[in-house]
Design a protein around this motif. Structure first.
Motif, PDB file in Angstrom:
ATOM      1  N   ILE A  35       0.858  -1.185   0.000  1.00 46.25           N
ATOM      2  CA  ILE A  35       0.000   0.000   0.000  1.00 46.25           C
ATOM      3  C   ILE A  35       0.892   1.231   0.000  1.00 46.25           C
ATOM      4  O   ILE A  35       1.838   1.316   0.789  1.00 46.25           O
ATOM      5  CB  ILE A  35      -0.894   0.009   1.270  1.00 46.25           C
ATOM      6  CG1 ILE A  35      -1.700  -1.294   1.388  1.00 46.25           C
ATOM      7  CG2 ILE A  35      -1.821   1.224   1.276  1.00 46.25           C
ATOM      8  CD1 ILE A  35      -2.746  -1.498   0.309  1.00 46.25           C
ATOM      9  N   CYS A  36       0.597   2.182  -0.869  1.00 48.40           N
ATOM     10  CA  CYS A  36       1.413   3.398  -0.943  1.00 48.40           C
ATOM     11  C   CYS A  36       1.391   4.123   0.404  1.00 48.40           C
ATOM     12  O   CYS A  36       0.325   4.431   0.921  1.00 48.40           O
ATOM     13  CB  CYS A  36       0.897   4.319  -2.044  1.00 48.40           C
ATOM     14  SG  CYS A  36       1.757   5.914  -2.055  1.00 48.40           S
ATOM     15  N   PRO A  37       2.574   4.404   0.980  1.00 50.18           N
ATOM     16  CA  PRO A  37       2.625   5.058   2.293  1.00 50.18           C
ATOM     17  C   PRO A  37       2.186   6.520   2.242  1.00 50.18           C
ATOM     18  O   PRO A  37       1.947   7.127   3.279  1.00 50.18           O
ATOM     19  CB  PRO A  37       4.103   4.946   2.682  1.00 50.18           C
ATOM     20  CG  PRO A  37       4.836   4.755   1.404  1.00 50.18           C
ATOM     21  CD  PRO A  37       3.892   4.075   0.447  1.00 50.18           C
ATOM     22  N   ILE A  38       2.088   7.069   1.060  1.00 48.50           N
ATOM     23  CA  ILE A  38       1.693   8.472   0.928  1.00 48.50           C
ATOM     24  C   ILE A  38       0.204   8.605   0.619  1.00 48.50           C
ATOM     25  O   ILE A  38      -0.494   9.428   1.204  1.00 48.50           O
ATOM     26  CB  ILE A  38       2.556   9.164  -0.147  1.00 48.50           C
ATOM     27  CG1 ILE A  38       4.012   9.190   0.343  1.00 48.50           C
ATOM     28  CG2 ILE A  38       2.055  10.579  -0.420  1.00 48.50           C
ATOM     29  CD1 ILE A  38       5.007   9.626  -0.674  1.00 48.50           C
ATOM     30  N   CYS A  39      -0.311   7.765  -0.274  1.00 46.45           N
ATOM     31  CA  CYS A  39      -1.719   7.871  -0.696  1.00 46.45           C
ATOM     32  C   CYS A  39      -2.625   6.838  -0.045  1.00 46.45           C
ATOM     33  O   CYS A  39      -3.849   6.925  -0.201  1.00 46.45           O
ATOM     34  CB  CYS A  39      -1.861   7.686  -2.190  1.00 46.45           C
ATOM     35  SG  CYS A  39      -0.608   8.445  -3.176  1.00 46.45           S
ATOM     36  N   ASN A  40      -2.037   5.839   0.587  1.00 40.91           N
ATOM     37  CA  ASN A  40      -2.839   4.746   1.144  1.00 40.91           C
ATOM     38  C   ASN A  40      -3.615   3.955   0.107  1.00 40.91           C
ATOM     39  O   ASN A  40      -4.658   3.378   0.402  1.00 40.91           O
ATOM     40  CB  ASN A  40      -3.821   5.265   2.191  1.00 40.91           C
ATOM     41  CG  ASN A  40      -3.170   5.305   3.553  1.00 40.91           C
ATOM     42  OD1 ASN A  40      -2.447   4.369   3.919  1.00 40.91           O
ATOM     43  ND2 ASN A  40      -3.397   6.379   4.287  1.00 40.91           N
TER      44      ASN A  40
ATOM     45  N   GLU B 144       4.727   0.169  -7.755  1.00 40.08           N
ATOM     46  CA  GLU B 144       4.560   1.549  -8.197  1.00 40.08           C
ATOM     47  C   GLU B 144       3.174   2.041  -7.807  1.00 40.08           C
ATOM     48  O   GLU B 144       2.199   1.298  -7.887  1.00 40.08           O
ATOM     49  CB  GLU B 144       4.709   1.566  -9.720  1.00 40.08           C
ATOM     50  CG  GLU B 144       5.039   2.910 -10.271  1.00 40.08           C
ATOM     51  CD  GLU B 144       5.405   2.835 -11.761  1.00 40.08           C
ATOM     52  OE1 GLU B 144       5.731   1.734 -12.250  1.00 40.08           O
ATOM     53  OE2 GLU B 144       5.333   3.883 -12.405  1.00 40.08           O
ATOM     54  N   CYS B 145       3.100   3.312  -7.358  1.00 40.68           N
ATOM     55  CA  CYS B 145       1.798   3.907  -7.068  1.00 40.68           C
ATOM     56  C   CYS B 145       1.396   4.786  -8.241  1.00 40.68           C
ATOM     57  O   CYS B 145       2.088   5.751  -8.553  1.00 40.68           O
ATOM     58  CB  CYS B 145       1.863   4.744  -5.795  1.00 40.68           C
ATOM     59  SG  CYS B 145       0.335   5.653  -5.494  1.00 40.68           S
ATOM     60  N   TYR B 146       0.309   4.419  -8.902  1.00 40.31           N
ATOM     61  CA  TYR B 146      -0.119   5.182 -10.074  1.00 40.31           C
ATOM     62  C   TYR B 146      -0.724   6.519  -9.683  1.00 40.31           C
ATOM     63  O   TYR B 146      -0.937   7.381 -10.513  1.00 40.31           O
ATOM     64  CB  TYR B 146      -1.120   4.370 -10.896  1.00 40.31           C
ATOM     65  CG  TYR B 146      -0.482   3.272 -11.709  1.00 40.31           C
ATOM     66  CD1 TYR B 146       0.898   3.158 -11.793  1.00 40.31           C
ATOM     67  CD2 TYR B 146      -1.251   2.341 -12.405  1.00 40.31           C
ATOM     68  CE1 TYR B 146       1.498   2.155 -12.528  1.00 40.31           C
ATOM     69  CE2 TYR B 146      -0.666   1.337 -13.151  1.00 40.31           C
ATOM     70  CZ  TYR B 146       0.718   1.244 -13.219  1.00 40.31           C
ATOM     71  OH  TYR B 146       1.296   0.259 -13.965  1.00 40.31           O
ATOM     72  N   HIS B 147      -0.997   6.680  -8.402  1.00 32.74           N
ATOM     73  CA  HIS B 147      -1.613   7.917  -7.954  1.00 32.74           C
ATOM     74  C   HIS B 147      -0.562   9.026  -7.798  1.00 32.74           C
ATOM     75  O   HIS B 147      -0.701  10.109  -8.352  1.00 32.74           O
ATOM     76  CB  HIS B 147      -2.356   7.662  -6.638  1.00 32.74           C
ATOM     77  CG  HIS B 147      -3.217   8.800  -6.215  1.00 32.74           C
ATOM     78  ND1 HIS B 147      -4.379   9.136  -6.869  1.00 32.74           N
ATOM     79  CD2 HIS B 147      -3.077   9.693  -5.219  1.00 32.74           C
ATOM     80  CE1 HIS B 147      -4.916  10.191  -6.285  1.00 32.74           C
ATOM     81  NE2 HIS B 147      -4.148  10.543  -5.273  1.00 32.74           N
ATOM     82  N   CYS B 148       0.509   8.744  -7.052  1.00 28.50           N
ATOM     83  CA  CYS B 148       1.521   9.775  -6.793  1.00 28.50           C
ATOM     84  C   CYS B 148       2.807   9.558  -7.587  1.00 28.50           C
ATOM     85  O   CYS B 148       3.682  10.422  -7.596  1.00 28.50           O
ATOM     86  CB  CYS B 148       1.848   9.843  -5.298  1.00 28.50           C
ATOM     87  SG  CYS B 148       2.701   8.387  -4.672  1.00 28.50           S
ATOM     88  N   GLY B 149       2.934   8.395  -8.229  1.00 28.86           N
ATOM     89  CA  GLY B 149       4.146   8.122  -8.992  1.00 28.86           C
ATOM     90  C   GLY B 149       5.287   7.577  -8.149  1.00 28.86           C
ATOM     91  O   GLY B 149       6.394   7.395  -8.638  1.00 28.86           O
TER      92      GLY B 149
HETATM   93 ZN   LIG Z   1       0.986   7.050  -3.821  1.00 27.72          ZN
END
Ligand SMILES: [Zn+2]
Ligand SMILES: [Zn+2]
Length: 155
Positions: A78-83, A101-106
């Motif tokens: 799970i992205c630690p920035i966007c959850n 990879e997080c497609y939300h924040c890159g």
């Molecule tokens: Zn993210």
């Protein structure tokens, strides 16, 4: 988006990550120094550290001599920035390196040694190009992009 200045928890093991400043690139990167040895790169940071001749001495010094816990590299992160759930992506055909990879924040997460593997896999630009072509085979869309690039280079 610039550097994320908050301390984040490692998406692989939940340990609070440490920040290391890379002088030459002028970026702060997050390393799981007290846990699994994973590396978090914010959007666009990867391009500054993915090649062998880009100096990442402070990163290697921080990791040097430490022992790290083992984690399940196939588990969903799970992205630690966007959850939001991260997506597993191949970044190399040759070495079969798969990063999250997080497609939300890159943001991108490299398990221990994955960044180093990626940096050291090519001895020349020709090899890099061949590998990109190999990867492109896996996706028609990427193949199209690749052909476009070839056309541009031929002009
Ligand atoms: Zn993210
Ligand atoms: Zn970790």
């Amino acid at each position: 988006m610039t550097d994320n200045l908050n301390f984040i928890k490692c998406p692989a093991c939940g340990t609070l990550m440490k920040k290391v400043f890379l002088e030459n690139q002028n970026i702060l990167i997050d390393i799981c120094l007290d846990g699994c040895g994973g590396i978090w790169l914010d959007n666009r940071e990867l391009a500054k550290v993915d090649e062998k001749d880009e100096d990442i001495t402070p990163l290697n010094e921080a990791l040097n001599g430490k022992t790290f816990i083992n984690v399940d590299t196939t588990a969903e992160r799970i992205c630690p920035i966007c959850n939001k759930p991260m997506v597993k992506n191949h970044v190399s055909a040759k070495q079969d390196i798969c990063i999250d990879e997080c497609y939300h924040c890159g943001g991108k997460f490299f398990d221990r040694n994955e960044l180093e593997l990626m940096r050291n896999q090519y001895d020349s630009d020709e090899q890099r190009l061949a590998d990109v072509k190999e990867l492109a085979k896996h996706s028609e869309k990427l193949e199209q992009i690749f052909q476009e690039l070839l056309k541009k280079e031929a002009l």
